[in-house]
Design a protein around this motif. Sequence first.
Motif, short mmCIF file in Angstrom:
data_model
loop_
_atom_site.label_atom_id
_atom_site.label_comp_id
_atom_site.label_asym_id
_atom_site.label_seq_id
_atom_site.Cartn_x
_atom_site.Cartn_y
_atom_site.Cartn_z
N ARG A 171 22.89 57.28 50.05
CA ARG A 171 23.05 55.57 50.31
C ARG A 171 22.82 54.88 49.27
O ARG A 171 23.29 53.79 49.00
CB ARG A 171 22.10 55.34 51.41
CG ARG A 171 22.52 56.05 52.98
CD ARG A 171 21.80 55.91 54.00
NE ARG A 171 21.89 56.73 55.26
CZ ARG A 171 21.21 56.73 56.36
NH1 ARG A 171 20.02 56.01 56.27
NH2 ARG A 171 21.65 57.39 57.30
N GLU A 172 22.02 55.56 48.35
CA GLU A 172 21.73 54.81 47.28
C GLU A 172 22.11 55.26 45.87
O GLU A 172 21.48 55.19 44.65
CB GLU A 172 20.15 54.30 47.05
CG GLU A 172 19.71 53.60 48.29
CD GLU A 172 20.16 52.49 48.15
OE1 GLU A 172 20.55 51.74 47.40
OE2 GLU A 172 20.16 51.63 49.50
N ALA A 173 23.03 56.16 45.90
CA ALA A 173 23.75 56.90 44.92
C ALA A 173 25.06 56.73 44.33
O ALA A 173 25.71 55.88 45.17
CB ALA A 173 23.42 58.48 45.30
N HIS B 81 27.99 51.19 41.68
CA HIS B 81 27.18 50.43 40.88
C HIS B 81 26.04 49.64 41.69
O HIS B 81 26.24 49.42 42.85
CB HIS B 81 27.93 49.23 40.02
CG HIS B 81 28.97 50.10 38.82
ND1 HIS B 81 28.47 49.93 37.57
CD2 HIS B 81 30.03 50.81 39.17
CE1 HIS B 81 29.49 50.63 36.79
NE2 HIS B 81 30.33 51.05 37.80
N GLU B 82 24.78 49.26 41.14
CA GLU B 82 24.06 48.26 41.61
C GLU B 82 24.40 46.95 41.83
O GLU B 82 25.57 46.58 41.10
CB GLU B 82 22.57 48.23 40.71
CG GLU B 82 21.93 49.43 40.43
CD GLU B 82 21.36 50.31 41.58
OE1 GLU B 82 21.16 49.32 42.73
OE2 GLU B 82 20.99 51.39 41.57
N PRO B 83 24.36 46.36 43.12
CA PRO B 83 24.63 45.14 43.39
C PRO B 83 24.27 43.99 42.11
O PRO B 83 23.21 44.27 41.55
CB PRO B 83 24.16 44.52 44.56
CG PRO B 83 23.19 45.66 44.99
CD PRO B 83 23.37 46.85 44.29
N ASP B 84 24.98 42.93 42.06
CA ASP B 84 24.71 41.91 40.98
C ASP B 84 23.51 41.04 41.31
O ASP B 84 22.91 41.27 42.84
CB ASP B 84 25.67 41.14 40.70
CG ASP B 84 26.37 40.27 41.91
OD1 ASP B 84 25.66 40.08 42.93
OD2 ASP B 84 27.34 39.62 41.91
N PRO B 85 22.87 40.11 40.82
CA PRO B 85 21.87 39.46 41.18
C PRO B 85 21.81 38.64 42.61
O PRO B 85 21.04 38.50 43.57
CB PRO B 85 21.50 38.59 40.24
CG PRO B 85 21.82 39.38 39.02
CD PRO B 85 23.26 39.75 39.40
N ALA C 82 31.39 46.05 39.24
CA ALA C 82 31.50 47.07 38.44
C ALA C 82 30.78 46.85 37.07
O ALA C 82 30.81 48.05 36.21
CB ALA C 82 32.94 47.42 38.19
N GLY C 83 30.12 45.73 36.84
CA GLY C 83 29.84 45.59 35.55
C GLY C 83 28.22 45.92 35.39
O GLY C 83 27.69 45.80 34.48
N THR C 84 27.49 46.02 36.59
CA THR C 84 26.07 46.34 36.39
C THR C 84 25.75 47.87 36.54
O THR C 84 26.80 48.69 36.46
CB THR C 84 25.52 46.15 38.07
OG1 THR C 84 26.17 46.74 38.96
CG2 THR C 84 25.73 44.54 38.25
#
Length: 301
Positions: free
Chosen positions: A260-262, A147-151, A157-159
């Motif tokens: 790396r971003e997948a 998942h994308e990192p949070d802010p 895992a929720g993003t």
Amino acid sequence: MVRTVVAGLDGSSESRAAAEWAAREAASRGLTLKLLHVSEPVPEPVAQAPLLGGETLQYWSEKVPRDAADDIRLRHPGLEVDMQDVTGRPAEILAEAGRDAELLVLGSGRLSGISGFLPGSVGLAVVAHAERPVVLVRAGEQAADEHEPDPAGIPAAGTPFRPVVLGLDTDDPDDAMIEFAFEEAARRETALRAVSAWNLPPYYVYGLSLDPQYHDEIARQKAAGLSEVLRPWRQKHPSVEVVEVSRSDSPGRQLIEASREASLVVVGRRVRRRSFGAHIGPVTHAVLHHSAVPVAVLPHH
């Protein structure tokens, strides 16, 4: 026949990560998870040793899959989990089990000093001979890694999921591989990043040195070819955002960089029936060793 996601299990940290990834995948597909624990036959003198007698070996061979299944049931309530303990050659048994599975998931150790996989002889042998999709998951893989990192920049895992990356040969595209990648992106409600990297034939190099515009023209043709291959799949999966990447570079290097971003990398393995065995191919081999995320390998003709 019950449709299943099969995970190979041997008690190692990488196989536990693979089982957990397989559990999430099975839940998202609404399928049963089958944990397959394969033990190689123990030589008779070893089996009769006081500390490794038959009862002890049987205890551990049953405990590993049983504990893993119990842990997964706790973390994934509602997921049907089966477990099976089999004795034999791991590569052969796992490849055979994969024939009847929607997906076969195996663990891979982390390379020392850099991000990536250490597939090992069993994993590579299974990938080279499997007739169905195989996913290799690195040791230490966590749900948040997809998942994308949070802010605050912390893995969560929720993003939203990171994109699914598809390595595509526009000269010989495989429908099953493209469909698999689109479906994985749709399940994750994320984008599909289609990567087509290409190298110029050696006989073009001299001409390019005289005409710099020639490279640009070939690049336009390659980009147009990628768009043409993806057009019907965009229409079939309108909810999936597609990012097209067409570059003159090593395909393996481009896919490793994109990983790396997948959340997942999807690559193919051409099935070649030769007397001296199956092969994985240089691009897929490179991605398996150096991808930062799980890699799905799909066999195709």
